[in-house]
Design a protein around this motif. Structure first.
Motif, mmCIF file in Angstrom:
data_model
loop_
_atom_site.group_PDB
_atom_site.id
_atom_site.type_symbol
_atom_site.label_atom_id
_atom_site.label_comp_id
_atom_site.label_asym_id
_atom_site.label_seq_id
_atom_site.Cartn_x
_atom_site.Cartn_y
_atom_site.Cartn_z
ATOM 1 N N PRO A 221 -0.880 -15.375 11.479
ATOM 2 C CA PRO A 221 -0.941 -14.990 12.895
ATOM 3 C C PRO A 221 -1.537 -13.588 13.073
ATOM 4 N N VAL A 222 -2.305 -13.421 14.119
ATOM 5 C CA VAL A 222 -2.781 -12.091 14.490
ATOM 6 C C VAL A 222 -1.569 -11.252 14.914
ATOM 7 N N PRO A 223 -1.469 -10.011 14.471
ATOM 8 C CA PRO A 223 -0.306 -9.194 14.852
ATOM 9 C C PRO A 223 -0.198 -9.022 16.363
ATOM 10 N N THR A 224 1.006 -8.983 16.848
ATOM 11 C CA THR A 224 1.256 -8.676 18.251
ATOM 12 C C THR A 224 1.681 -7.225 18.369
ATOM 13 N N MET B 287 -5.784 -5.885 12.557
ATOM 14 C CA MET B 287 -4.606 -5.165 12.090
ATOM 15 C C MET B 287 -4.105 -4.286 13.222
ATOM 16 N N LYS B 288 -2.853 -3.877 13.119
ATOM 17 C CA LYS B 288 -2.338 -2.989 14.158
ATOM 18 C C LYS B 288 -1.982 -1.636 13.566
ATOM 19 N N PHE B 289 -2.206 -0.609 14.400
ATOM 20 C CA PHE B 289 -1.815 0.745 14.046
ATOM 21 C C PHE B 289 -0.365 0.938 14.463
ATOM 22 N N ASP C 19 -4.777 -16.783 15.363
ATOM 23 C CA ASP C 19 -4.708 -16.697 13.901
ATOM 24 C C ASP C 19 -5.909 -15.949 13.348
ATOM 25 N N MET C 20 -5.772 -15.516 12.106
ATOM 26 C CA MET C 20 -6.843 -14.753 11.457
ATOM 27 C C MET C 20 -6.788 -14.965 9.954
ATOM 28 N N VAL D 79 -8.977 -3.720 20.449
ATOM 29 C CA VAL D 79 -9.024 -4.937 21.262
ATOM 30 C C VAL D 79 -7.765 -5.113 22.100
ATOM 31 N N ALA D 80 -6.724 -4.338 21.817
ATOM 32 C CA ALA D 80 -5.501 -4.402 22.615
ATOM 33 C C ALA D 80 -4.636 -3.190 22.279
ATOM 34 N N PHE D 81 -3.797 -2.790 23.227
ATOM 35 C CA PHE D 81 -2.797 -1.752 22.977
ATOM 36 C C PHE D 81 -1.681 -1.921 23.976
ATOM 37 N N CYS D 82 -0.564 -1.268 23.682
ATOM 38 C CA CYS D 82 0.640 -1.465 24.485
ATOM 39 C C CYS D 82 1.034 -0.162 25.180
ATOM 40 N N ASP D 83 2.087 -0.222 25.988
ATOM 41 C CA ASP D 83 2.605 0.975 26.652
ATOM 42 C C ASP D 83 2.898 2.063 25.622
#
Length: 355
Positions: free
Chosen positions: A23-26, A137-139, A5-6, A80-84
């Motif tokens: 919730p923190v974005p996934t 936040m997510k790009f 959470d944030m 802090v994170a990224f996906c395929d």
């Protein structure tokens, strides 16, 4: 370790902003998650808080915003994170994403004019493009992302978006060396315009603003002359400097009816008028001046397309001056004080939230 959470500042309606735990974005394919290190408060954010009709519309049918959503389009942060599907990115990178997320399919996107995308999805106003007034936040997978130098401080990094807007407006003006250029409104974006315009070496660069601290900053950033349009006869002074012709170029960064009317009066026959300022409601101007009297070129300016890389370079090497522009910073919990400062404190230029 990314928490579940944030804290985030959500916009529910005019005058109804709420700091909530969400919730923190996934992240999914092509998306990047950043820990937000700073987010600037734009004049547009303040107008949104007060119910600006351009954002909230007159009904659900013409409403731009998809509330509730997390605000903030002037942000940067640490990956802090990224996906395929994400390439050239590593954990710990400092990054920014341009304020607009283009569709890449409409005629404007296909022709390279992505900033005029018909979708016009800007971070901080849509549910699938949540903004930077949050801890994370997510790009978006269609976002136009850029790396920042890892040692770039908050006082520079948070200026990337507004300075990109400044640079685009100056590019629209097509300044030549013999031009007399007037920039009206010396807030963050107006100061960025002074910065960029000074590098083009016009004959005279004149800044107009009501606040002395902003005028002094404009002088330090490259303005030849600064004036207070309320307490000085700007029209007489500029006519005297131009043998009675008026300025060649007038760039409005103030976003007020008085500034537009002033510009139409100041600009010479066959001159250029660039409008960047955003207005809370429709304004009045004498269109006879534009056509029948002066035959002025009226140019709009929207966002900062193709300007992020040169702005990042300029902020990094110091060729774009920034000292004192970020005048205040507040933790996210003090967002009310931050917004009040941005709106009402005469010493404020750019106010940043630091989640």
């Amino acid at each position: 370790m990314v928490p579940k959470d944030m804290k985030a500042l959500l916009m529910y309606g005019p005058g109804d902003f709420r700091l909530e735990q969400v919730p923190v974005p996934t992240v999914e394919r092509g998306e990047i998650l950043i820990r937000v290190l700073g987010a600037g408060i734009c004049a547009g954010d303040i107008k949104t808080l007060h119910g600006g009709i351009r954002i909230w519309g007159t009904s659900e049918k013409d409403r731009y915003i998809e509330a509730p959503c997390i605000g903030g389009h002037e942000f940067y942060g640490e990956v802090v994170a990224f996906c395929d599907g994400v390439e050239g990115v590593e954990l710990g990178d400092l990054m920014i994403s341009e304020q607009i997320v283009p569709c890449n399919e409409c005629r404007y996107c296909r022709s390279g004019n992505y900033w005029m995308c018909r979708q016009s999805d800007v971070y901080g106003f849509k549910k699938h493009t949540q903004g930077g007034f949050a801890e994370y936040m997510k790009f978006h997978h269609r976002g136009r992302n850029h790396h920042l130098p890892k040692d770039l401080p908050l006082e520079k990094a948070v200026l990337t978006e507004p300075y990109a807007c400044s640079m685009h407006a100056v590019e629209r003006a097509k300044i030549h060396h013999n031009d007399v250029v007037v920039v009206s409104g010396l807030g963050c974006i107006g100061l960025g315009m002074i910065n960029v315009a000074a590098g083009l070496s016009p004959r005279l660069l004149i800044g107009l603003d009501l606040r002395e601290n902003r005028r002094e900053m404009a002088k330090a950033f490259g303005a030849d002359i600064v004036m207070d349009p309320v307490n000085e006869d700007v029209f007489e002074a500029i006519n005297r400097l131009t043998d009675g012709y008026g300025c060649d170029i007038y760039i409005d960064a103030a976003g007020s009816q008085s500034s537009v009317q002033q510009g139409l009066k100041l600009v010479r026959n066959l001159g250029r008028f660039v409008e960047f300022g955003v207005f809370p409601k429709e304004i009045l101007a004498d269109w006879n001046i534009i056509g029948d009297v002066k035959e002025i070129d009226i140019l709009g300016s929207h966002l900062g397309p193709y300007c992020y890389p040169p702005v990042i370079k300029g902020l990094s090497n110091g060729s774009l001056k920034s000292e004192g522009v970020v005048s205040h910073s507040f933790p996210l919990e003090k967002w009310k004080e931050a917004f009040n400062t941005a709106e009402n404190d005469p010493t404020a230029v750019k106010v940043a939230l630091v989640p």
